[in-house]
Scaffold this active site. Structure first.
Site, PDB file in Angstrom:
ATOM      1  N   HIS A 220      -7.378  -6.127 -14.031  1.00  0.00           N
ATOM      2  CA  HIS A 220      -7.705  -7.215 -13.115  1.00  0.00           C
ATOM      3  C   HIS A 220      -8.529  -6.764 -11.909  1.00  0.00           C
ATOM      4  O   HIS A 220      -8.513  -7.411 -10.858  1.00  0.00           O
ATOM      5  CB  HIS A 220      -6.435  -7.936 -12.662  1.00  0.00           C
ATOM      6  CG  HIS A 220      -5.371  -7.023 -12.111  1.00  0.00           C
ATOM      7  ND1 HIS A 220      -4.534  -6.293 -12.922  1.00  0.00           N
ATOM      8  CD2 HIS A 220      -5.030  -6.710 -10.843  1.00  0.00           C
ATOM      9  CE1 HIS A 220      -3.712  -5.580 -12.177  1.00  0.00           C
ATOM     10  NE2 HIS A 220      -3.997  -5.812 -10.901  1.00  0.00           N
ATOM     11  N   HIS A 269      10.187  -5.791  -2.105  1.00  0.00           N
ATOM     12  CA  HIS A 269       9.772  -4.421  -2.438  1.00  0.00           C
ATOM     13  C   HIS A 269       8.289  -4.207  -2.138  1.00  0.00           C
ATOM     14  O   HIS A 269       7.920  -3.237  -1.450  1.00  0.00           O
ATOM     15  CB  HIS A 269      10.060  -4.145  -3.911  1.00  0.00           C
ATOM     16  CG  HIS A 269       9.640  -2.776  -4.355  1.00  0.00           C
ATOM     17  ND1 HIS A 269      10.500  -1.699  -4.368  1.00  0.00           N
ATOM     18  CD2 HIS A 269       8.441  -2.304  -4.799  1.00  0.00           C
ATOM     19  CE1 HIS A 269       9.850  -0.621  -4.799  1.00  0.00           C
ATOM     20  NE2 HIS A 269       8.592  -0.967  -5.071  1.00  0.00           N
ATOM     21  N   GLU A 270       7.455  -5.083  -2.646  1.00  0.00           N
ATOM     22  CA  GLU A 270       6.011  -4.878  -2.510  1.00  0.00           C
ATOM     23  C   GLU A 270       5.541  -5.058  -1.066  1.00  0.00           C
ATOM     24  O   GLU A 270       4.580  -4.402  -0.643  1.00  0.00           O
ATOM     25  CB  GLU A 270       5.253  -5.813  -3.449  1.00  0.00           C
ATOM     26  CG  GLU A 270       5.601  -5.666  -4.928  1.00  0.00           C
ATOM     27  CD  GLU A 270       5.401  -4.253  -5.473  1.00  0.00           C
ATOM     28  OE1 GLU A 270       4.603  -3.483  -4.878  1.00  0.00           O
ATOM     29  OE2 GLU A 270       6.036  -3.925  -6.489  1.00  0.00           O
ATOM     30  N   HIS A 273       5.639  -1.791   0.577  1.00  0.00           N
ATOM     31  CA  HIS A 273       4.428  -1.000   0.343  1.00  0.00           C
ATOM     32  C   HIS A 273       3.296  -1.455   1.254  1.00  0.00           C
ATOM     33  O   HIS A 273       2.577  -0.631   1.836  1.00  0.00           O
ATOM     34  CB  HIS A 273       3.974  -1.126  -1.117  1.00  0.00           C
ATOM     35  CG  HIS A 273       4.833  -0.383  -2.094  1.00  0.00           C
ATOM     36  ND1 HIS A 273       5.388   0.849  -1.825  1.00  0.00           N
ATOM     37  CD2 HIS A 273       5.215  -0.699  -3.364  1.00  0.00           C
ATOM     38  CE1 HIS A 273       6.075   1.263  -2.876  1.00  0.00           C
ATOM     39  NE2 HIS A 273       5.990   0.343  -3.826  1.00  0.00           N
ATOM     40  N   HIS A 279       8.266   4.786  -2.272  1.00  0.00           N
ATOM     41  CA  HIS A 279       9.529   4.551  -2.963  1.00  0.00           C
ATOM     42  C   HIS A 279      10.648   5.388  -2.367  1.00  0.00           C
ATOM     43  O   HIS A 279      10.441   6.542  -1.999  1.00  0.00           O
ATOM     44  CB  HIS A 279       9.386   4.845  -4.460  1.00  0.00           C
ATOM     45  CG  HIS A 279       8.616   3.806  -5.187  1.00  0.00           C
ATOM     46  ND1 HIS A 279       7.923   4.057  -6.356  1.00  0.00           N
ATOM     47  CD2 HIS A 279       8.415   2.490  -4.908  1.00  0.00           C
ATOM     48  CE1 HIS A 279       7.341   2.936  -6.760  1.00  0.00           C
ATOM     49  NE2 HIS A 279       7.622   1.983  -5.903  1.00  0.00           N
TER      50      HIS A 279
END
Length: 313
Positions: A220, A269-270, A273, A279
């Site tokens: 993508h 979670h993202e 980041h 992590h």
């Protein structure tokens, strides 16, 4: 008596040939009647590891090359930058692979046997975030590629948003399912409440947003192609890139739904980041890399301590 409309067979064939290619390229062909997005009927891209269970150094086993690719993808092995290492195409379980596997096992608090044993396979086949656990390097006995304090970790170089940039705007791609927007909104609010440092609001336009959130599938355009159901669920980039992508081929839902992944949990979670966290090695942290279907998860004190250490608030 009501008349019935019959289409000539030639018209039916025309419609079939015309519509099928169009439908197959729609962004979310797996949107279910119950609102779930994605499917879970295809085998996991990590499933090949199950047939390799028990292999160890010195053996030549079909699939070892794919094991090397897996470990390289998530930061434990790098064949491409070291000319002294053997050909990646070989299905030979060499010393370098054993060292990489031990590094993986140590990271996930497994017994570092260097053998692809059952606990290791069970962990490796779990769906996960697509970002590497650590930056690839050649000496697996060192761990200086990511800064480690407590359980949380940072990106190499500790990238972060500028000191004066405490308010971040976000926007959804044009085809982002409307019903999945509120869970992402909640995830941003939870980060804001927990940190009391960042605030977030929706941008007026996608182009102007600091953070851009979308669904995608396969290759993508960001150099990190998705792999279909059951493998990589989502990924995001370090500051100040701002991109967050969900894999549209995975099965998504709001809340704990059997055989589906919670949109909000992965958003939490993202977003970590996007703000600069890598992590965590603490399983209860939202920044732990793997996820189970039908399970929700929230922020942990380890996540907040990590962001506090990075930004000094």
């Amino acid at each position: 008596m009501a008349s019935k409309l019959f289409l000539p067979f030639s018209c039916i064939l025309f419609l079939a040939f015309f519509l099928l290619p169009v439908l197959s390229h729609l962004p979310y062909p797996h949107l279910q009647p119950n609102g779930l997005l994605g499917n879970n009927t295809n085998p996991s891209p990590f499933g090949f590891l199950k047939s390799m269970q028990g292999c160890r150094k010195g053996e030549k086993v079909t699939g070892v090359r794919d094991l090397k690719v897996y470990l390289a993808r998530f930061g434990y092995l790098n064949y491409q930058k070291n000319p002294n290492l053997p050909d990646l195409d070989e299905d030979h379980f060499d010393e370098e692979l054993e060292a990489a596997l031990k590094s993986y096992q140590a990271y996930y608090h497994l017994n570092a046997t260097g053998t692809l044993d059952e606990p290791t396979v069970s962990k490796m086949v779990m769906p996960r975030c697509g970002f590497p656990d650590k930056e690839t390097h050649h000496n697996h006995n060192t761990n200086n590629s990511l800064h480690t304090v407590s359980h949380y970790r940072f990106f190499p170089g500790r990238p972060k948003w500028p000191r004066g940039k405490k308010h971040l705007t976000y926007a959804f791609g044009s085809r982002f399912p409307t019903r999945f927007m509120p869970p992402v909104d909640r995830a941003f609010r939870k980060w804001a409440t927990a940190t009391r440092y960042f605030t977030f609001s929706r941008a007026r336009s996608y182009r102007s947003a600091d953070l851009k959130i979308s669904f995608a599938r396969g290759s993508h355009g960001d150099g990190n192609p998705f792999d279909g159901p059951g493998g990589v669920l989502a990924h995001a980039f370090a500051p100040t890139d701002g991109r967050l992508h969900y894999d549209a081929d995975d099965r998504w839902a709001v809340g704990a739904v059997r055989n589906a992944y919670d949109v909000e949990t992965l958003a939490l979670h993202e977003i970590g980041h996007l703000l600069g966290l890598g992590h965590s090695q603490f399983q209860n942290a939202i920044m732990w890399a793997t996820f189970r279907s039908g399970v929700t998860k929230g922020l942990n004190s380890d996540d907040v301590r990590g962001l506090r250490a990075l930004y000094g608030f």
